[in-house]
Write a protein that holds these residues in place. Structure first.
Motif, PDB file in Angstrom:
ATOM      1  N   PHE A  35       0.880  -1.262  -0.091  1.00 16.46           N
ATOM      2  CA  PHE A  35      -0.175   0.212   0.050  1.00 16.46           C
ATOM      3  C   PHE A  35       0.843   1.279   0.007  1.00 16.46           C
ATOM      4  O   PHE A  35       0.266   2.363  -0.450  1.00 16.46           O
ATOM      5  N   LEU A  36       2.101   1.132   0.643  1.00 18.79           N
ATOM      6  CA  LEU A  36       2.955   2.336   0.614  1.00 18.79           C
ATOM      7  C   LEU A  36       3.328   2.686  -0.814  1.00 18.79           C
ATOM      8  O   LEU A  36       3.335   3.721  -1.452  1.00 18.79           O
ATOM      9  N   THR A  87       1.718   1.846  -3.509  1.00 17.90           N
ATOM     10  CA  THR A  87       0.761   2.421  -4.414  1.00 17.90           C
ATOM     11  C   THR A  87       0.519   4.032  -3.967  1.00 17.90           C
ATOM     12  O   THR A  87       0.221   4.616  -4.776  1.00 17.90           O
ATOM     13  N   LEU A  88       0.814   4.261  -2.869  1.00 12.72           N
ATOM     14  CA  LEU A  88       0.449   5.696  -2.314  1.00 12.72           C
ATOM     15  C   LEU A  88       1.758   6.673  -2.809  1.00 12.72           C
ATOM     16  O   LEU A  88       1.128   7.660  -3.304  1.00 12.72           O
ATOM     17  N   GLU A 133      -7.827   7.704  -5.465  1.00 11.09           N
ATOM     18  CA  GLU A 133      -6.989   6.670  -5.549  1.00 11.09           C
ATOM     19  C   GLU A 133      -6.060   6.587  -4.278  1.00 11.09           C
ATOM     20  O   GLU A 133      -5.758   5.777  -3.556  1.00 11.09           O
ATOM     21  N   HIS A 134      -5.579   7.975  -3.738  1.00 11.16           N
ATOM     22  CA  HIS A 134      -4.694   8.035  -2.697  1.00 11.16           C
ATOM     23  C   HIS A 134      -5.683   7.786  -1.533  1.00 11.16           C
ATOM     24  O   HIS A 134      -5.255   6.947  -0.466  1.00 11.16           O
ATOM     25  N   SER A 171      -5.434   3.722  -1.214  1.00 17.29           N
ATOM     26  CA  SER A 171      -4.242   3.297  -0.455  1.00 17.29           C
ATOM     27  C   SER A 171      -4.195   3.945   0.932  1.00 17.29           C
ATOM     28  O   SER A 171      -3.934   3.050   1.741  1.00 17.29           O
ATOM     29  N   ALA A 172      -4.571   5.170   1.250  1.00 14.54           N
ATOM     30  CA  ALA A 172      -4.269   5.660   2.552  1.00 14.54           C
ATOM     31  C   ALA A 172      -5.098   4.881   3.626  1.00 14.54           C
ATOM     32  O   ALA A 172      -4.734   4.716   4.660  1.00 14.54           O
ATOM     33  N   ALA A 230      -6.254   1.855   3.323  1.00 14.61           N
ATOM     34  CA  ALA A 230      -5.807   0.405   3.743  1.00 14.61           C
ATOM     35  C   ALA A 230      -4.383   0.563   4.654  1.00 14.61           C
ATOM     36  O   ALA A 230      -4.285  -0.248   5.763  1.00 14.61           O
ATOM     37  N   LEU A 231      -3.729   1.493   4.531  1.00 19.79           N
ATOM     38  CA  LEU A 231      -2.567   1.927   5.614  1.00 19.79           C
ATOM     39  C   LEU A 231      -2.929   2.309   7.084  1.00 19.79           C
ATOM     40  O   LEU A 231      -2.361   1.660   7.941  1.00 19.79           O
ATOM     41  N   LEU A 271      -3.793  -0.799   8.557  1.00 21.70           N
ATOM     42  CA  LEU A 271      -2.863  -1.397   9.422  1.00 21.70           C
ATOM     43  C   LEU A 271      -2.002  -0.772  10.541  1.00 21.70           C
ATOM     44  O   LEU A 271      -1.735  -1.269  11.317  1.00 21.70           O
TER      45      LEU A 271
END
Lengths: 490, 148
Positions: free
Chosen positions: A15-16, A18-19, B72-73, B76-77, B79-80, B83
């Protein structure tokens, strides 16, 4: 407790990437290198710390009947080392190879997802969780097979996706039946409940799982998707698929379910022997008639999977030792052969064996390492493949099955013929060819590293190392009751 | 008035209902720990609201209305962030995804520890993923008989 980090690290990296990936691939390369290197170090350290023990990690502090547990025993640790080792070399190899296909961070993000899925399958102690992680790894693999965006790659990925969906459905039905019969999804508790079930239910569930995971492992009647998918994927992905993915999703899951959970019913052991022998013989012949470098290697993968299944089917301690050792060896030399095929393809722009020529001077590292890998895969001493095949053959004789031993020897000769075809036509044909592109340092390092492991890998069987490296793994597979006790009885 | 997309009736109805559907999606996400539904269900509803706009107004208009790279950001963010919450569980409570907030009063909106937080994160992740998948597929132009 390092257990959850085996899943967190690749997921975080994915994920990092993709970000912060941006337009270029530099972050993808850096983050995936760090992640795979960290995984390799962690897996080595945790395997050495295990010493045959079992570690159970309860997610979210939920006790076992309620929650999901991660379980790490020697078998899981051994598989984690193989996965991390091949993944690290594959990332190193990818840097140049994938730039050839376009500079993009998406490749590395998908690669990390595939790694997440595989590590999850290896570590989980819950059968539905295993299914979910398997799907993560598979979906990343479908996308990676089609990464080159050519027609044949889309076709291969589509075929792979259909076969993957069929096998996943079979496995899901099997899990459903198992859940309705035992009212639990934790594998150790299922293993406790299995002896009380009618034997017919166990046979049905076993049949569903055998077909489902057999499709993932690409053993003989279920192999049709493999030659397309593995030969169309980019070379570093072919090596991941052939080297570790079919073993983690197929062989590892079969070992865990049929040996630790189902207690190795003899009917299925016979089926393993039949499937394994068919895979060795038929795909041995099919490999010889291929003219596509990577397709030949893909068929030979099926044949080597046959050796592992044969060893598991014999189910004596010696045979299991051979199967486990061959699993490690095949991951190393098959990945190396796919790297060689990839660098030949990159340098000359074709992988048709008839169009290749004298490569000894042009690609010294590729041709040198391919000889080592070819001799190792066909079981020539002193390379690692010799020892594992020898153990499987000796185990077949010791188990009173000389026919199977002969068959294994015949399979080995077929493999030798197939790789000699690669050497004769692919690398030493008397035709001068002009390279399109130079092979860089990263690709050479990856190939040399695996070639060195091919040479020293045979030492794993040496007295002193074997007790640390292989015997705990064999114990986990054979001591069926111990798995339940280790996970639940604390 | 732009000419692309569906008829005026569909566009007008969509213009009014999209906010209601979004509101309903947020309601489902926020009450995930109290009523049926939760992050996934609510996220699907959010995605469907945006897909309604995509269907009614067409891809060009939607592309101007929404900031696609930002979505899109967010995907992803989120999902981060999931975590990160899981990791805070290791740091504070000793196990991945373990609860480290007060459990609160039963049936109150601010209760159930980290679960509402995770529901919100999952909601955004699911909404963005589902919408962007259709968005990407809608962008592929392929006529009959085209070689890939």
């Amino acid at each position: 407790m390092m257990l959850p980090y085996f899943i967190i690290i690749p997921l975080l990296a994915a994920f990092l990437i993709t970000l912060i990936g941006g337009k270029r691939d530099i972050w993808g390369i850096a983050l995936s290198m760090i992640a795979t290197a960290a995984l390799l170090i962690m897996s080595l350290v945790s395997f050495l710390q295990l010493r045959g023990e079992t570690i159970v990690y309860e997610m979210g502090n939920w006790q076992l009947p309620l929650g999901i547990a991660l379980v790490m025993d020697s078998l899981s640790g051994f598989m984690l080392i193989i996965v991390s080792l091949v993944a690290l070399t594959s990332v190193v190899y990818s840097i140049q190879y994938v730039r050839h296909l376009g500079q993009d961070f998406k490749y590395y993000a998908l690669f990390m997802f595939m790694l997440t899925g595989m590590n999850g399958v290896i570590l989980t102690g819950d059968i539905f969780n295993l299914f979910v992680f398997m799907e993560i790894a598979l979906f990343a693999a479908f996308a990676l097979v089609a990464y080159g965006c050519r027609a044949e790659e889309y076709e291969a990925a589509f075929k792979y996706a259909i076969m993957g969906a069929v096998s996943s459905t079979l496995i899901l039905i099997g899990i459903g039946v198992l859940y309705s019969a035992t009212s639990t999804l934790t594998m150790a508790r299922i293993a406790q409940a299995i002896p009380g079930l009618p034997s017919q239910i166990v046979l049905w569930i076993g049949g569903l799982f055998l077909a489902g995971f057999g499709l993932k492992a690409a053993a003989m009647p279920f192999h049709a998707w493999l030659p397309d998918a593995h030969s169309s994927a980019p070379a570093p992905i072919s090596s991941m698929l052939s080297g570790v993915l079919i073993k983690v999703l197929g062989i590892y899951a079969i070992i865990r379910l049929f040996f630790n959970v189902f207690d190795a019913p003899s009917a299925f052991l016979t089926i393993f022997i039949v499937i394994g022998s068919a895979s060795i013989l038929i795909s041995g012949f099919l490999a010889i008639i291929q003219w596509d470098f990577k397709r030949l290697l893909a068929y030979s993968s099926i044949s080597q999977i046959g050796y592992i299944l044969l060893g598991m089917g014999l189910a004596t301690p010696l045979a299991i030792l051979g199967a486990v050792f061959h699993l490690f060896n095949h991951a190393i030399f098959k990945s190396l052969l796919f790297y060689d095929a990839g660098s030949v393809e990159l340098a000359l722009g074709t992988r048709d064996l008839q169009k290749l020529g004298k490569l000894g001077k042009l690609l010294p590292v590729t041709s040198g390492t391919s000889i080592i890998a070819s001799l190792a895969i066909s079981g020539i001493p002193p390379f690692n493949g010799f020892f594992s095949k020898l153990i499987i053959i000796l185990a077949a004789i010791a188990a009173g099955q000389p026919v199977l031993a002969l068959l294994a020897i015949l399979g080995s000769i077929l493999t030798l013929a197939a790789v000699m075809k690669i050497q004769r036509y692919g690398l030493r044909q008397d035709v001068d060819v002009a390279p399109v592109e130079k092979i860089g340092l990263g690709m050479n390092i990856a190939m040399i590293l695996l070639a060195v492991i091919c040479i020293v890998g045979g030492l794993l069987i040496a007295p002193g190392i074997r007790e640390v490296a292989l015997d705990p793994v064999v114990n986990v597979i054979l001591e069926k009751a111990e798995y339940v006790q280790m996970v639940l009885g604390r | 008035m732009n000419k692309t997309g569906m008829t005026l009736i569909v566009k007008t109805v969509t213009r009014i209902t999209v906010w209601m559907i979004l509101l309903y999606g947020f309601y489902i996400i926020l009450h995930g720990h109290l009523t049926p539904g939760g992050g996934f269900g609510g996220g699907v509803i959010l995605a469907l609201a945006l897909l309604n706009v995509l269907l009614a107004y067409g891809r060009d208009y939607t592309g101007k209305w929404l900031n696609i790279p930002l979505l899109e950001h967010v995907e992803s963010a989120s999902a981060l962030l999931f975590l990160v919450v899981g990791f805070l569980g290791i740091v504070v409570a000793g196990s991945f995804l373990a609860n480290f907030l007060s459990k609160g009063q039963l049936f109150a909106i601010l209760s159930a520890g980290t679960i509402p937080l995770l529901n919100i994160i999952i909601g955004f992740k699911v909404a963005m993923s589902l919408f962007l998948v259709v968005w990407v597929l809608a962008g592929i132009k392929m006529s009959k008989g085209d070689a890939v």
